[in-house]
Design an enzyme around this catalytic site. Structure first.
Site, PDB file in Angstrom:
ATOM      1  N   ASP A 128     -19.605  53.190  50.645  1.00 46.55           N
ATOM      2  CA  ASP A 128     -18.792  52.023  50.287  1.00 46.55           C
ATOM      3  C   ASP A 128     -17.423  52.198  50.921  1.00 46.55           C
ATOM      4  OD1 ASP A 128     -17.067  50.201  49.153  1.00 46.55           O
ATOM      5  OD2 ASP A 128     -18.039  50.252  47.191  1.00 46.55           O
TER       6      ASP A 128
ATOM      7  N   LYS B   5     -12.111  43.911  52.257  1.00 51.60           N
ATOM      8  CA  LYS B   5     -10.651  44.092  52.352  1.00 51.60           C
ATOM      9  C   LYS B   5     -10.118  43.878  53.774  1.00 51.60           C
ATOM     10  CE  LYS B   5     -10.698  45.936  48.025  1.00 51.60           C
ATOM     11  NZ  LYS B   5     -10.319  45.231  46.825  1.00 51.60           N
TER      12      LYS B   5
ATOM     13  N   TYR C   7     -16.304  52.569  42.118  1.00 48.31           N
ATOM     14  CA  TYR C   7     -16.476  51.147  41.831  1.00 48.31           C
ATOM     15  C   TYR C   7     -17.072  50.471  43.047  1.00 48.31           C
ATOM     16  CZ  TYR C   7     -15.248  46.313  40.581  1.00 48.31           C
ATOM     17  OH  TYR C   7     -15.289  44.967  40.290  1.00 48.31           O
TER      18      TYR C   7
HETATM   19  N1  HOZ Z   1     -11.356  45.408  42.935  1.00 48.77           N
HETATM   20  C1  HOZ Z   1      -9.930  45.456  43.004  1.00 48.77           C
HETATM   21  C2  HOZ Z   1      -9.411  46.789  42.795  1.00 48.77           C
HETATM   22  N2  HOZ Z   1      -9.982  47.834  43.546  1.00 48.77           N
HETATM   23  C3  HOZ Z   1      -9.280  44.535  42.007  1.00 48.77           C
HETATM   24  C4  HOZ Z   1      -9.330  43.158  42.472  1.00 48.77           C
HETATM   25  C5  HOZ Z   1      -8.406  42.207  41.740  1.00 48.77           C
HETATM   26  O1  HOZ Z   1      -8.239  42.344  40.536  1.00 48.77           O
HETATM   27  O2  HOZ Z   1      -7.857  41.342  42.380  1.00 48.77           O
END
Ligand code: HOZ
Length: 429
Positions: free
Chosen positions: A237, A265, A142
């Site tokens: 990534d 993050k 992702y």
């Molecule tokens: N992209 C996040 C998980 N890898 C989820 C982000 C969210 O739903 O806050």
């Protein structure tokens, strides 16, 4: 005080699905999300007064735990001086320097506000620099909700069992080549067919959005080799792995040097900040120096850079060693507790990152991740939630330990997991 249920009812009326990001809706585990009132260290407290040991930690962003005093102080001080200027500030330079010091492949950095923006910028930059259109990604990885990268995506797309997203044009999807993670033979085939048209290969060096799937030995080095031969840009990534697996992230751990990296993050310390960085000659293709356009009013935001710097300053060797000790304790404990109740479980761990699959064999790719028992995961999730432990409300995410989790937190979590697994086993999985 309003209850989570009442807030969710109100949210459903005004917010699609009641949430600001799909995984949070508890869609795949059932039930309703709780609404958080506050976070403190390893804990979340909801508006109903329940406390949870939190292994989501803002999806890995809060590596020091919630509301760490140093972050709170840095953000408060920055806020008092102004929340956004749209003009350069000293902390942007300091944060860019801090990234370059830690990650040798990164010579220049552009700060943005989310991992999605960073991935989008990396793809545009690779296309602009190579004059090619196609990008290769891996099923189950992702990279944010970038049109071209939503095909066979992990995280929420996997959680909802979608093949991709409506609204992505055939053209955008046609330029995406998808290959199974860890599959060298499929990679060879894809490079033989599309190598000359590939602008970039994007990969999560440790896949953490289809559950946690470590790279097979030689997989990342093989990618580097193939990209060099084909003239494609290798983009790692590191939104999840960056500054979590160590100061130089997964690339430091596995000894692979990408052309571009994307971060988010941990780098934003829990505030909206991400970055794309890499070879100076490539980064200089970005406007205002080069022809590849990218911009953002909130890019390099003063609150976010203050938080990021406060976090990076605390991530020394000792911090990573402590985090790894705790992650190992959690991984071993969860494995023994859950398998001890007769429930098949895999608890992969890469350094400070932990995953959990209810499966009888180690998981190597997205197909195997999808074959794990999602329904039993939902029951385990709720069993843990009732016992004050919050794991991701999706089997396609990782577990995030923070520096605020103590050995005691981990041990209590493991005890709760044994009880929850007993219920799962009792109900039949
Ligand atoms: N992209 C996040 C998980 N890898 C989820 C982000 C969210 O739903 O806050």
């Amino acid at each position: 005080m309003t209850s989570s249920h009442a807030l969710f009812e109100r949210a459903l009326a005004r917010i699609p699905g009641g949430v600001s990001s799909p995984v949070r809706a508890f869609g795949s585990v059932g039930g309703e999300p709780f609404f958080v009132a506050r976070g403190e260290g390893a804990f979340l407290e909801d508006v109903d007064g329940h406390r949870y040991r939190d292994y989501v930690q803002s999806w890995g962003a809060s590596i020091l735990g919630h509301a760490h005093p140093a972050v709170v102080e840095a953000v408060a001080k920055a806020a008092a001086e102004g929340t956004s200027f749209g003009v350069p500030t000293a902390r942007e330079v300091e944060l860019a320097e801090a990234v370059c010091e830690r990650v040798p492949s990164v010579e220049k950095v552009r700060l943005v506000s989310s991992g999605t923006e960073a991935a989008m910028t990396a793809v545009r930059l690779a296309r602009g620099a190579t004059g090619r259109d196609k990008v290769l990604k891996f099923a189950g990885c992702y990279h944010g909700h970038v049109d071209a990268l939503l095909v066979a995506a992990g995280s929420g797309v996997a959680t909802l069992g979608l093949p991709g997203s409506a609204g992505v044009t055939g053209g955008a999807a046609a330029d995406t080549v998808v290959v199974p993670y860890n599959d060298e033979a499929a990679l060879d085939e894809a490079f033989a067919r599309h190598g000359e048209d590939l602008a970039a290969v994007l990969v999560e060096p440790v896949a953490a959005n289809m559950g946690l799937v470590p790279p097979a030995a030689g997989f990342l080095a093989g990618l580097r080799r193939r990209c060099d031969a084909a003239g494609a840009i290798l983009v790692l990534d590191e939104v999840i792995t960056g500054f979590r697996l160590g100061p130089a992230g997964a690339q430091g751990r596995f000894g692979v040097r990408p052309d571009l990296s994307i971060f988010g993050k941990v780098l934003g310390g829990g505030l909206p900040l991400a970055a794309v960085g890499g070879r100076a000659d490539l980064m200089d293709e970005l406007a205002p120096l080069g022809p590849v356009y990218q911009a953002g009013t909130l890019s390099g935001n003063p609150l976010a850079t203050a938080a990021g710097l406060a976090v990076l300053a605390r991530l020394d060797e000792g911090a990573y060693a402590e985090l790894e000790h705790r992650a190992a304790r959690l991984a071993e404990g969860l494995h023994d507790a859950i398998s001890g109740e007769g429930v098949s479980v895999q608890v992969p761990r890469v350094g400070t990152l932990v995953g959990l699959f209810l499966a009888s064999e180690p998981v190597r790719d997205y197909e195997e991740a999808r074959a794990a028992d999602q329904e039993a995961y939902g029951r385990l999730f709720h069993g843990l939630l009732r016992r004050g432990v919050y794991m991701a409300p999706s089997a396609f995410e990782a577990l995030f330990v923070s520096l605020a989790h103590s050995d005691e937190d981990v041990d209590r979590t493991v005890a709760a997991a044994a009880e929850a697994a007993r219920e799962v086993a009792g109900e039949g999985s």
